[in-house]
Structures are given as C-alpha cells and as structure tokens.
Design a protein around this motif. Structure first.
Motif, mmCIF file in Angstrom:
data_model
loop_
_atom_site.group_PDB
_atom_site.id
_atom_site.type_symbol
_atom_site.label_atom_id
_atom_site.label_comp_id
_atom_site.label_asym_id
_atom_site.label_seq_id
_atom_site.Cartn_x
_atom_site.Cartn_y
_atom_site.Cartn_z
ATOM 1 N N GLY A 171 1.579 -6.100 4.685
ATOM 2 C CA GLY A 171 2.587 -5.882 5.958
ATOM 3 C C GLY A 171 4.025 -5.499 5.657
ATOM 4 O O GLY A 171 4.891 -5.929 6.250
ATOM 5 N N GLU A 172 3.970 -4.566 4.612
ATOM 6 C CA GLU A 172 5.489 -3.893 4.428
ATOM 7 C C GLU A 172 5.069 -2.408 4.112
ATOM 8 O O GLU A 172 4.222 -2.311 3.491
ATOM 9 C CB GLU A 172 6.076 -4.804 3.173
ATOM 10 N N ALA A 173 6.070 -1.829 4.269
ATOM 11 C CA ALA A 173 5.669 -0.263 4.262
ATOM 12 C C ALA A 173 5.575 0.203 2.844
ATOM 13 O O ALA A 173 4.616 0.859 2.510
ATOM 14 C CB ALA A 173 6.882 0.602 4.735
ATOM 15 N N THR A 174 6.357 -0.130 1.968
ATOM 16 C CA THR A 174 6.242 0.308 0.555
ATOM 17 C C THR A 174 4.695 -0.243 -0.024
ATOM 18 O O THR A 174 4.082 0.291 -0.867
ATOM 19 C CB THR A 174 7.160 -0.410 -0.239
ATOM 20 N N ARG A 175 4.514 -1.346 0.247
ATOM 21 C CA ARG A 175 3.229 -2.071 -0.454
ATOM 22 C C ARG A 175 2.113 -1.467 0.397
ATOM 23 O O ARG A 175 1.165 -1.439 -0.182
ATOM 24 C CB ARG A 175 3.342 -3.579 0.096
ATOM 25 N N LEU A 176 1.998 -1.146 1.759
ATOM 26 C CA LEU A 176 0.828 -0.441 2.259
ATOM 27 C C LEU A 176 0.727 0.922 1.465
ATOM 28 O O LEU A 176 -0.315 1.278 1.382
ATOM 29 C CB LEU A 176 1.223 -0.141 3.640
ATOM 30 N N ARG A 177 1.847 1.562 1.309
ATOM 31 C CA ARG A 177 1.641 3.059 0.697
ATOM 32 C C ARG A 177 1.231 2.761 -0.848
ATOM 33 O O ARG A 177 0.432 3.502 -1.363
ATOM 34 C CB ARG A 177 3.275 3.676 0.623
ATOM 35 N N ARG A 233 11.809 -2.357 -8.205
ATOM 36 C CA ARG A 233 11.616 -2.546 -6.810
ATOM 37 C C ARG A 233 9.859 -2.401 -6.894
ATOM 38 O O ARG A 233 9.130 -2.964 -6.132
ATOM 39 C CB ARG A 233 12.213 -1.381 -6.064
ATOM 40 N N GLN A 260 11.092 5.450 -5.718
ATOM 41 C CA GLN A 260 11.897 3.921 -5.637
ATOM 42 C C GLN A 260 12.108 3.575 -7.112
ATOM 43 O O GLN A 260 11.228 3.932 -8.104
ATOM 44 C CB GLN A 260 11.192 3.187 -4.892
ATOM 45 N N ARG A 269 -0.027 -10.726 4.900
ATOM 46 C CA ARG A 269 1.425 -10.598 4.708
ATOM 47 C C ARG A 269 2.056 -9.419 3.549
ATOM 48 O O ARG A 269 2.816 -9.176 3.595
ATOM 49 C CB ARG A 269 2.012 -12.132 4.204
ATOM 50 N N HIS A 298 6.976 -5.315 -5.882
ATOM 51 C CA HIS A 298 5.919 -5.006 -4.659
ATOM 52 C C HIS A 298 4.645 -5.226 -5.333
ATOM 53 O O HIS A 298 3.689 -5.814 -4.765
ATOM 54 C CB HIS A 298 6.197 -3.737 -4.191
#
Length: 336
Positions: A20-26, A51, A47, A17, A55
C-alpha cells in the motif's frame, strides 16, 4: 481453495500494508513480469539505491517477494504460493493504462533491449572462436559424455537446440534424431553453425534465427529440447524455460546444461554473463512450476588442478503428459 493457497488474516494485512505505497506497488508490478536487481529497479524508478533497497526489504519481510544473492548482485522475484498469487492478482486488477506503470514498463523493456544488444554484440565478436572459448570454463568432453549418457541410446524423432551457437549439439546428437532445429539470436553464430553443418554433411538438421523468449515453432512438437550454456546469459531464465516447455511433446524431455553457482564476477564484464550459475533447488522450482518432472541431476566437477574452472550441471526433466493419437505438428514449420 486449498489451505496452502490461502493467507491468514495477519498475513493478508501484512501484505496489504507492504504493497500500500506507490513505490512498492510499482516494484511489485515490475516483479510480476520478471526478476529484477536493485540496479535495474533503481534505473527504472529513478530513485536512489538505498531507497529502493529499503522498499524491497519491506516487501521481503511481508513475504511478497524473495531475495536471491548471486555474487555481488541480488535478484528479487515474487514469492511462491499464496503470497505470490496474491501479489499477481492485485497487480492484475490495476489498470494497464496507468501512466506511471506504463512508463515503468517502457523503461524496463528498454533495459532488457540494451542487455540483449550487449549480449548479441559479445556473441558476434566471439562467434568464430566460441567453442574454444567455452572450453576455458568447462571440460566440454566430460560434459558431452555425460549428456549422451543422460539422454540414453534410444533414438528420437525431433530435437530442438535453443541457443545453438556453432551447432555443436546438432552435430553431437546427429545419430540420435530424425530431424533437428537449432535456434539462435546471433546471425554471426548461425553463419558459423551453417558452415559447420555443411562441412560435415549434416542434412537432417537446420538452423534458424529466433528469439528464445518467443519461439517461432509449433507447440508440442519436439521430443527433446536442449538449452546448453544459455540460461546464464539471460535476464529471465524462467521465461525461456517456459517457452522450451511449450515446445515439448507429451512425454518429451527437456535437457538443461549450465553452470552450478559460483563467484567468478569477472564473467559478467568479460563474458556477458547475467547469472552466476544455478542451484539445484532453484532449477527444481522452475521445472515444477512448468508441470514438468525432474528426472535426473548430474554435477560435473572440474579437475582439482584447474583454477577458475566451473562445475557444470545437467538437469533432465520430462513432460509427464501421456502421448495421444493427436496429429503431430511439423517441428520445423514456422508459426505465423
């Protein structure tokens, strides 16, 4: 697979979970390469600081990353153990040609380059007075006595001094080794080192320009490797330690001399420090991750009547591998 290398179902779902989000995967992809500060991550991802902090907080709560406050900065890195391995494995399965992740890596490398150039400019400006200036932060005479005591009187074959600066350690240990190599990224520092070695007639040591993150020396070729007051200038100390460990012969020793944790923020701006010292636990984790054994830790406290003087710590680690009859590499030979 042993139990401590696995995650529970609940832990796995929490990790999925979180990532599973774009910024956190980056962010996880960047942290798989190196530690980061919020400032670095903000510049790379473009960003806002709140923010990015949010994350990072979510990733920390999920156990995927660890948070290390250091003065007014906070460093983040992937967690140890199963959670960190889960994150690395996940990133390893993402295509390296993804345009977003590729752009992140390029910006990350640009930031690293800028910081390296900043440090190089600082060293170039300070090369001629480096030994005097360094004494403002630590009692060098006490440190040197402790260094000699920790290494002992027994001579050794080969010595590698990483971040040799003015070549002081090459001079100090000249009666202990048969041959030595000092490596530094600053041409100005090396010019001073060469002049110093020539002045005292030290012919069994040489200095060479090089990158502490990518040493141009054969693996398993040095009996003693020293990193003296260098790690606090680096953005990725663990990576430099890994290169140092690669150069150790079986049974060889790694000697690290650096500051204990402190709060002197002015050293970041005035003296190009990236890290405000290192704790015992942090250094032990790095050493054990390299399959080295910590043998000795020595703290050298400043005199009580000296303000803004820093405690210096010496960490001595050993490569536990057994010496074999394999051919010994020439430690001064450059690797193609």
């Amino acid at each position: 697979m042993t139990e401590h290398n696995t995650l529970s179902v609940e832990e796995t779902l929490a990790a999925l979970r979180a990532v599973g989000e774009a910024t956190r995967l980056r962010l996880v992809a960047l942290l798989a390469e190196s530690e980061l500060t919020v400032k670095d991550a903000t510049a790379i991802l473009g960003q806002s600081q709140p923010r990015i902090s949010r994350h990072l907080k979510l990733l920390t709560e999920a156990g995927l990353i660890l948070r290390f406050p250091e003065g007014s900065w906070v460093y983040y890195r992937l967690a140890d153990g199963a959670a960190g391995e889960f994150a690395r494995d996940l990133v390893g399965r993402v295509t390296t040609s993804d345009p977003v992740l590729s752009a992140d890596r390029e910006r990350f490398q640009a930031i690293r380059k800028a910081k390296a150039e900043e440090a190089a400019a600082y060293f170039a400006d300070k090369a001629s007075t480096w030994d005097t200036e360094r004494s403002l932060h630590a009692a060098d005479s006490d440190v040197e006595r402790a260094l000699l005591r920790v290494l002992g009187d027994k001579p050794f074959q080969s010595f590698l001094d990483l971040g040799t600066g003015t070549g002081r350690l090459l001079e100090l240990l000249s009666d202990r080794y048969v041959s030595a190599l000092g490596v530094d990224a600053s041409h100005d520092m090396l010019a001073v080192a060469r002049a110093n070695l020539s002045r005292i007639g030290l012919n069994h040591a040489q200095v060479r320009h090089g990158d502490i993150y990518a040493l141009n020396v054969p693996p398993r070729s040095f009996d003693v490797v020293a990193i003296h007051q260098v790690l606090h200038f680096l953005d990725d100390p663990a990576r430099a330690l890994a290169e140092a460990a690669r150069a150790l012969r079986p049974g060889g020793r790694l000697l690290i001399i650096d500051f204990a944790p402190h709060e002197l923020e002015f050293l970041r701006d005035s003296h190009a420090h990236r890290r405000l010292g290192f704790g015992h636990d942090q250094m032990r984790r790095w050493i054990e991750a390299l399959d080295l054994e910590m043998e000795q830790v020595t703290d050298i406290a400043p005199q009580t009547d000296q303000e803004n003087k820093l405690t210096v710590t010496l960490w001595l680690a050993r490569d536990p591998r057994i010496v074999t009859d394999l051919p010994v590499a020439d430690p001064t030979r450059e690797v193609a």
